[in-house]
Design a protein around this motif. Structure first.
Motif, PDB file in Angstrom:
ATOM      1  N   VAL A  58       0.769  -0.936  -0.080  1.00 13.18           N
ATOM      2  CA  VAL A  58       0.095   0.186  -0.031  1.00 13.18           C
ATOM      3  C   VAL A  58       0.833   1.068   0.079  1.00 13.18           C
ATOM      4  N   VAL A  59       1.959   1.251   0.568  1.00  9.67           N
ATOM      5  CA  VAL A  59       2.726   2.485   0.794  1.00  9.67           C
ATOM      6  C   VAL A  59       3.487   2.855  -0.435  1.00  9.67           C
ATOM      7  N   GLN A  60       3.959   1.558  -1.198  1.00  9.35           N
ATOM      8  CA  GLN A  60       4.528   1.750  -2.384  1.00  9.35           C
ATOM      9  C   GLN A  60       3.326   2.109  -3.333  1.00  9.35           C
ATOM     10  N   LEU A  61       2.425   1.549  -3.271  1.00 11.72           N
ATOM     11  CA  LEU A  61       1.478   1.949  -4.438  1.00 11.72           C
ATOM     12  C   LEU A  61       1.307   3.437  -4.383  1.00 11.72           C
ATOM     13  N   SER A  62       1.121   4.221  -3.218  1.00 15.38           N
ATOM     14  CA  SER A  62       1.130   5.638  -3.427  1.00 15.38           C
ATOM     15  C   SER A  62       2.239   6.058  -3.835  1.00 15.38           C
ATOM     16  N   SER A  63       3.489   5.793  -3.280  1.00 10.90           N
ATOM     17  CA  SER A  63       4.700   6.303  -3.986  1.00 10.90           C
ATOM     18  C   SER A  63       4.986   6.177  -5.385  1.00 10.90           C
ATOM     19  N   ASN A  64       4.691   5.039  -5.891  1.00 13.28           N
ATOM     20  CA  ASN A  64       4.873   4.954  -7.434  1.00 13.28           C
ATOM     21  C   ASN A  64       3.690   5.682  -8.203  1.00 13.28           C
ATOM     22  N   SER A  65       2.654   5.611  -7.771  1.00 16.77           N
ATOM     23  CA  SER A  65       1.230   6.360  -8.337  1.00 16.77           C
ATOM     24  C   SER A  65       1.812   7.986  -8.355  1.00 16.77           C
ATOM     25  N   SER A  66       2.208   8.353  -7.275  1.00 18.35           N
ATOM     26  CA  SER A  66       2.532  10.024  -7.241  1.00 18.35           C
ATOM     27  C   SER A  66       3.694  10.244  -8.103  1.00 18.35           C
ATOM     28  N   ARG A  67       4.872   9.464  -8.158  1.00 20.43           N
ATOM     29  CA  ARG A  67       5.606   9.553  -9.131  1.00 20.43           C
ATOM     30  C   ARG A  67       5.365   9.461 -10.626  1.00 20.43           C
ATOM     31  N   CYS A  68       4.520   8.508 -10.878  1.00 16.93           N
ATOM     32  CA  CYS A  68       3.969   8.237 -12.377  1.00 16.93           C
ATOM     33  C   CYS A  68       3.223   9.355 -12.640  1.00 16.93           C
ATOM     34  N   TRP A  69       2.233  10.080 -11.982  1.00 20.68           N
ATOM     35  CA  TRP A  69       1.676  11.172 -11.953  1.00 20.68           C
ATOM     36  C   TRP A  69       2.405  12.534 -12.223  1.00 20.68           C
ATOM     37  N   LEU A 202       0.614   7.736   7.385  1.00 23.52           N
ATOM     38  CA  LEU A 202       2.020   8.692   7.523  1.00 23.52           C
ATOM     39  C   LEU A 202       2.991   8.216   6.767  1.00 23.52           C
ATOM     40  N   MET A 203       3.271   6.993   6.294  1.00 27.54           N
ATOM     41  CA  MET A 203       4.069   6.520   5.517  1.00 27.54           C
ATOM     42  C   MET A 203       3.999   7.037   3.959  1.00 27.54           C
ATOM     43  N   ILE A 204       2.681   7.199   3.554  1.00 30.11           N
ATOM     44  CA  ILE A 204       2.094   7.429   2.510  1.00 30.11           C
ATOM     45  C   ILE A 204       2.541   9.108   2.172  1.00 30.11           C
ATOM     46  N   ALA A 205       2.122   9.794   3.646  1.00 32.96           N
ATOM     47  CA  ALA A 205       2.299  11.317   3.398  1.00 32.96           C
ATOM     48  C   ALA A 205       3.694  11.595   3.156  1.00 32.96           C
ATOM     49  N   THR A 206       4.840  11.075   4.048  1.00 29.61           N
ATOM     50  CA  THR A 206       6.159  11.173   4.051  1.00 29.61           C
ATOM     51  C   THR A 206       6.632  11.018   2.669  1.00 29.61           C
ATOM     52  N   GLY A 207       5.857   9.728   2.102  1.00 30.83           N
ATOM     53  CA  GLY A 207       6.519   9.113   0.936  1.00 30.83           C
ATOM     54  C   GLY A 207       6.236  10.270  -0.208  1.00 30.83           C
ATOM     55  N   PHE A 208       5.159  10.733  -0.228  1.00 32.17           N
ATOM     56  CA  PHE A 208       4.723  11.830  -1.212  1.00 32.17           C
ATOM     57  C   PHE A 208       5.585  12.934  -1.100  1.00 32.17           C
TER      58      PHE A 208
END
Length: 250
Positions: A58-69, A202-208
């Protein structure tokens, strides 16, 4: 904080995960790969084995999707469909098997994968639609056990995509698909995501934030020396995981 931090984590462990999410997202944004493997190596030393892969997904889903966007104009869209076709089958098979593995076997597989991804890079490129589908199937099957297959994916794509931003963005798109399917499969198989929702959020937020920082550094950061340092660090973590797992299994 008691509502955010699971019983399985101390405050210091929780803080390490949040900081590492930022740092590893920045690393992947700059290099295209490496952050996911580093994050899961740290997670494997902190959180229970049964939660490593689902939380990481789930954390990497957010990280990769934001980078992809952020790099969406550079994505090679023609590759995505065939990768999805293979990924669905790989996730279904891997998800069924991983829930029946002992915790020590999972960490042993993690350690071996991280070590091999550092020192045994793929040198053979992709040859067409079938090979892209096969890449999706194989890596998604493996990611149900080892979490971070980004190094294998990008090593396969780099012979087809030579421009750096296209490679980083397309890899991010494929990993977004892979982590989405993986998170769905773990949810269907009954993993209790709500117990980890505070950590994940929180990991999603800091990952973004890490992704934004990495994008700023993408064209400015000389990474040839850092690649060597990252390889050594990952190898040390992998060897520790392998050793600790073997001590229990033997």
């Amino acid at each position: 904080m008691a509502l955010i931090i699971p019983d399985a984590l101390s405050t210091s462990q929780f803080s390490i995960l949040i900081i590492c999410s930022f740092m590893t997202s920045a690393i992947t944004s700059v290099m295209g790969v490496g952050g996911g493997a580093l994050l899961i190596a740290v997670m494997a030393s902190i959180i229970p084995a049964s939660a490593i892969i689902p939380v990481h997904a789930v954390v990497q889903l957010s990280s990769n999707s934001s980078r992809c966007w952020l790099l969406r104009q550079h994505v090679r869209r023609a590759i995505i469909l065939w990768f999805v076709v293979g990924s669905v089958l790989g996730a279904a098979l891997g998800g069924h098997l991983v829930l029946n593995l002992p915790a020590e076997a999972i960490t042993l597989i993690l350690g071996c994968f991280i070590l091999s991804s550092c020192w045994l890079p793929i040198t053979r490129g992709l040859g067409g639609k079938k090979s892209i589908a096969a890449l999706g199937s194989i890596t998604t099957f493996l990611t149900m056990f080892i979490g971070a297959t980004g190094p294998f994916v990008i090593a396969s794509l780099k012979h087809m995509i030579t421009e750096r931003k296209e490679l980083v963005s397309t890899t991010a798109a494929l990993m977004t698909i892979q982590h989405s399917i993986k998170a769905l499969v773990f949810g269907l198989f009954g993993f209790a995501f709500m117990e980890w929702i505070g950590v994940i959020g929180l990991m999603i937020a800091t990952g973004f934030l890490g992704t934004l920082a990495g994008q700023y550094l993408l064209d400015r950061f000389p990474n040839h020396q850092y690649h060597k340092a990252l390889k050594i660090l990952l190898s040390l973590i992998a060897l520790r995981l392998i050793w600790s797992s073997l001590m229990v299994l033997i």
